[in-house]
Scaffold this motif. Structure first.
Motif: not given
Lengths: 416, 301
Positions: A227, A224-225, A284, B17-19, B21-22, B57, B24-26, B50-51, A242-243, A297
Motif C-alpha cells: 500500500i 500480497q500487496w 489480515s 480482505i485476503h481474497i 488483496r489477492e 485498485p 489486486a495482486g493477481q 483492505a486498501f 497480507g494475512r 508481492r
C-alpha cells in the motif's frame, strides 16, 4: 463465538448427505421455503418421510444421478459455535474434490456403514485425512438402527478402526454410533443406545478444542500487496499488506524478508484504523518496517529467530487433480501463497495405492493419484514442512497451457 | 507461544480482505460489482479495510436495470462521494435500445434476466479480467458449490463440472485472454453474519431495508411494491403496507416482507427468527429447482 470448519467423508450409500441433512434439520437450520421445496420433491424415503439428502445435492446432474460430484458448503450455527460443512463426494473418481474440501477443514467426519464395517473406502478416506494432516477425526458408525443398535457391532468396528488409525498416525479419534435416518446421536442423544455414554455428534462438534498450537513462534506473512498512497500527506507511507499465516508479530520484532534475506524491525502494525502491538495467525494486517527495503508481492516476512527452510529441491506429497496426466518433461507453475515460480517434477519416488496403502514404483501420475515426488523450482522457496506448519507447507501446481490447478502439494522434506 | 481464537466476524473479515488483496495482486483490470444492496455495500467496507489509506485498485461497476428503487440510486451516489472511488454504470436500457435484448412482456415481466447481457458487454468494453461480487454460498444450492475464484469462459458461462480445485487459501486466478474470474470474498458469510457485521461496523444502508409505509400489491403470494415497472391490471389491488426489503434487486422482481423493523437490532432479531430464506423473496429463483444454476451457466452474477 468462533467458527469450526469440518468435512464429511463417506458416500451417499453410507448416508452422508442424510447425516448432514439431519444435522441441519434437527438444529432448525432449514427454512420454511427450503422445506417446502424439499417436500414438493419427488424423492422420498421408503416410509414416505422427506429425504434429507436432497438438501445438499445442489447441481442438476447430482440430483439426477443421486450422487455428490462437487464440494458443497453448508452453514449452520448453534448458541455455542458457527459451523461450515464441506460436503465432499466419497467416490474414488472424486478424490480431488475430497482433498479440496478437506484442505481447509480442522475436523473430519468419517462415515462407516455399521452393516459393512471398515471397508476399502474407509481406508482411502482415512488416508486422505492423514495425508492432509487433519487433527481431529470423528468416526460416525451410521445405520445403527439396521444392526439392532448393537454395542457388540460398535465395539468390533471400533477396534478394527483403531488399528487403522495407529497405522496412519491419526491422533485424536472419537467414535459415535448414530442413525442419520432416525436421528439417533446426531443432534439429540439416542434412546436406543443406553450403553453409549458419549456425546451426540453435535455436542461433540460444539465442544471440541480446535485451536492451532505451534511449538515455536513460526511467524510468517506473505506480502500480497504494497500500500503506497503516494499523496502529499502520505508521501512516505509504505505498508506491506497480507494475512498472517502462522505465529504472531509484535511491534519491535526483528523480521527477515525472504527470499532476499534482508532484515528489519517492525515499526507498526495496522488493522485498518487500529494500531495493535501484536497481530496473530488469521488476521489480515498491514505491517510497516523501520528500514526502507525493497519488498514486493511474493515476498514473505518471517520471524528472524525461526526461519523457514529454503530450497529449490523439495520432496513433497502430491495429489494429481487433472484429467491430463503429469508430464515430467514440461514446466509447471508452483503457487505457494502469494509466490509463483516455475517448477519441474524431477523424480517420482512412489505412488500410493490408496485402497491398500501400499507404496508402488511409478512412472506416471493420473487423475486422483497420490504419491511422493521430488520437485525442482526455479526460485528458492521459503517453506515449512507440512507436518510442522501446514499453513506454510502447502502449494498448488498450475499447468500454464491450460491454467488449470493440476495438483496439491504438501512439503515433506528438503531433498539433496 | 500465544494463540488467538478469532471471533467469527473477525475471521470472516480477515478472509475477505485476503481474497480482495489477492484480486489486486493477481489481476490487471479487476472491478467490483456494486448493486446497491447490503452485500455489495459490505464489499465496499471490506475494500476500505483492505486498501486504505490507498485507493481501491478497481472501480465499482453498477449494472443499472432502470427499474431501481430510487432510494438505492440516491444511496449509491452519496456513497461514491464519500469514498471517492470511480463508478462505472452499465445501462440495461442501452442494451434494449441497441436491440441486444428484448424487453419481456406479460404480467411477470422483469429486466432481471436482461442484466446478464449488459454485464457481459460492460466487462468486454472495459476489458475487466476479474469481477468481485457479493454472492454468498448460503443463498442458494448452486452457489453452495461455487468456488471463491470462479472462472467464466469468454461467453461468461460457469461450468459447474469443470471447476478448478480450490485448495487451502491459495487462489489460482490465471486465465486465458477473453475469460474472466468472478470472485466472491463473502462466500462463507451467512445473511445473519452480514447483518451483524453491518451493525458492528455501523454501516449506512439504503432506507428500503428498514420498515416503511409503501403501496403494495400481492402477487403469487408475495408482496410487491407498486411501481410503473410492474405490469398491473384491474385484478391487482393496491394496499398501503408497512414493509421492508431483505434484498435489493429490480423493483419488478424483489418482494417485500411485512415488518415493523426500523432499527438494525429489530432486523437481526427478525432474521434470527425468520423461517423464510432471503432468496425466497426473489421471484427469479422460484422458476425451477435449478433456476440459479441455469442463470449462472448463462453468465449471471
Amino acid at each position: 463465538m468462533n467458527i469450526l470448519k469440518f468435512f464429511t467423508a463417506g458416500s451417499v450409500d453410507d448416508g452422508k448427505s442424510t447425516l448432514i441433512g439431519r444435522l441441519l434439520y434437527d438444529t432448525d437450520s432449514i427454512l420454511a421455503d427450503q422445506l417446502e421445496a424439499l417436500q414438493a420433491s419427488n424423492r422420498k424415503n421408503d416410509d414416505g418421510t422427506i429425504d434429507l439428502a436432497i438438501l445438499t445435492d445442489g447441481l442438476r446432474a447430482e440430483r439426477e444421478q443421486g450422487i455428490t460430484i462437487d464440494v458443497a458448503y453448508k452453514y449452520f450455527q448453534t448458541e455455542k459455535r458457527k459451523f461450515i460443512i464441506a460436503d465432499t463426494p466419497g467416490h474414488i473418481q472424486y478424490t480431488r474434490n475430497m482433498v479440496t474440501g478437506a484442505s481447509t477443514a480442522k475436523l473430519a467426519i468419517i462415515l462407516i456403514d455399521a452393516r459393512n464395517g471398515v471397508v476399502e473406502q474407509t481406508i482411502r478416506h482415512s488416508y486422505l485425512v492423514s495425508l492432509l494432516g487433519i487433527e481431529h477425526v470423528v468416526v460416525c458408525l451410521n445405520k445403527m438402527d439396521m444392526v439392532g443398535y448393537s454395542e457388540t457391532v460398535f465395539n468390533a468396528i471400533t477396534e478394527k478402526y483403531k488399528a487403522l488409525a495407529a497405522e496412519l498416525n491419526l491422533k485424536e479419534v472419537t467414535f459415535i454410533p448414530v442413525s442419520a435416518l432416525k436421528g439417533d446421536n446426531v443432534v439429540n442423544e439416542s434412546e436406543h443406545m443406553q450403553w453409549y455414554q458419549g456425546r451426540s455428534l453435535l455436542h461433540f462438534l460444539e465442544s471440541v478444542d480446535v485451536e492451532d498450537a505451534l511449538p515455536y513462534n513460526l511467524a510468517r506473512m506473505p506480502v500480497q500487496w504494497v500500500i503506497r498512497p503516494q499523496t502529499d500527506e502520505l508521501h512516505d507511507y509504505r505498508g506491506y499488506a497480507g494475512r498472517i499465516l502462522s505465529g504472531s508479530f509484535n511491534v519491535d520484532d526483528k523480521v527477515t524478508v525472504l527470499p532476499s534475506g534482508h532484515s528489519s524491525v517492525i515499526d507498526r502494525i495496522e488493522i485498518f484504523d487500529q494500531r495493535p502491538v501484536e497481530a496473530f495467525a488469521g488476521q489480515s494486517v498491514t505491517i510497516h518496517l523501520k528500514d526502507n527495503i525493497d519488498i514486493s508481492r511474493g515476498d514473505v516476512l518471517v520471524n528472524s529467530d525461526h526461519l523457514p527452510q529454503s530450497s529449490q529441491v523439495i520432496e513433497a506429497d502430491l495429489c494429481w487433480m487433472d484429467a491430463r496426466p503429469l508430464d515430467d518433461s514440461i514446466t509447471y507453475l508452483l503457487q505457494h501463497n502469494s509466490k509463483i515460480t516455475k517448477c519441474k517434477i524431477r523424480e517420482i519416488v512412489y505412488k500410493v495405492d490408496i485402497n491398500t496403502l501400499a507404496k508402488q514404483d511409478a512412472h506416471d501420475f493420473k487423475l486422483n493419484d497420490i504419491g511422493r515426488v521430488v520437485l525442482k523450482t526455479a526460485d528458492e522457496l521459503p517453506f515449512d514442512l507440512y507436518t510442522e506448519n501446514k499453513a506454510n507447507g502447502a502449494a498448488i501446481l498450475v499447468d500454464s497451457r491450460t491454467n488449470l490447478t493440476v495438483a496439491a502439494l504438501m512439503f515433506r522434506n528438503v531433498s539433496y | 507461544m500465544s494463540k488467538v481464537n478469532l471471533d467469527y466476524l473477525d475471521e470472516l473479515e480477515a478472509e475477505a480482505i485476503h481474497i480482495l488483496r489477492e484480486v489486486a495482486g493477481q489481476f490487471e483490470k479487476p472491478a467490483l460489482l456494486f448493486s446497491g444492496g447490503k452485500d455489495s455495500i459490505t464489499l465496499v467496507r471490506l475494500a476500505e479495510k483492505a486498501f486504505r489509506p490507498g485507493k481501491f485498485p478497481f472501480p465499482l461497476v453498477h449494472i443499472d436495470t432502470g427499474h431501481n428503487f430510487e432510494e438505492t440510486i440516491t444511496f449509491r451516489d452519496q456513497m461514491i462521494d464519500r469514498i471517492g472511488e470511480k463508478l462505472i454504470v452499465g445501462y440495461v436500457q442501452e442494451s434494449i435500445d441497441e436491440g441486444k435484448v428484448i424487453e419481456q412482456t406479460g404480467k411477470n415481466a422483469s429486466r432481471n434476466a436482461l442484466q446478464t447481457v449488459t454485464l457481459l458487454d460492460t466487462i468486454a468494453k472495459y476489458g475487466f479480467d476479474a469481477c468481485i461480487g457479493g454472492a454468498r454460498r448460503d443463498e442458494e444450492k448452486a452457489r453452495a458449490k461455487e468456488r471463491i475464484f470462479s472462472v467464466r469462459d469468454e461467453f461468461g458461462q460457469w461450468d459447474p463440472k469443470r471447476q478448478r480445485p480450490e485448495l487451502w487459501n491459495i487462489y489460482n486466478g490465471r486465465i486465458h485472454k477473453g475469460e474472466n474470474v468472478r470472485v466472491f470474498p463473502i462466500s462463507n458469510w451467512t445473511e445473519l453474519d452480514v447483518w451483524n457485521y453491518i451493525k458492528r461496523e455501523k454501516m449506512e444502508l439504503p432506507s428500503i431495508y428498514f420498515a416503511h409505509e409503501r403501496d403494495c400489491i400481492t402477487r403469487n403470494g408475495q408482496l410487491m411494491a407498486a411501481s410503473p415497472f410492474l405490469n398491473m391490471d384491474e385484478e391487482d389491488i393496491v394496499e398501503r403496507k408497512k414493509v421492508r426489503f431483505r434484498t435489493v434487486g429490480d423493483m419488478s422482481c424483489t418482494a417485500a416482507v411485512s415488518s415493523d423493523a426500523t432499527e438494525l437490532d429489530d432486523i437481526i432479531a427478525e432474521i434470527s427468527a425468520s423461517k423464510i430464506s432471503e432468496r425466497g423473496a426473489r421471484m427469479d429463483d422460484k422458476v425451477s429447482e435449478a433456476a440459479m444454476e441455469d442463470r449462472k451457466k448463462g453468465g449471471y452474477f
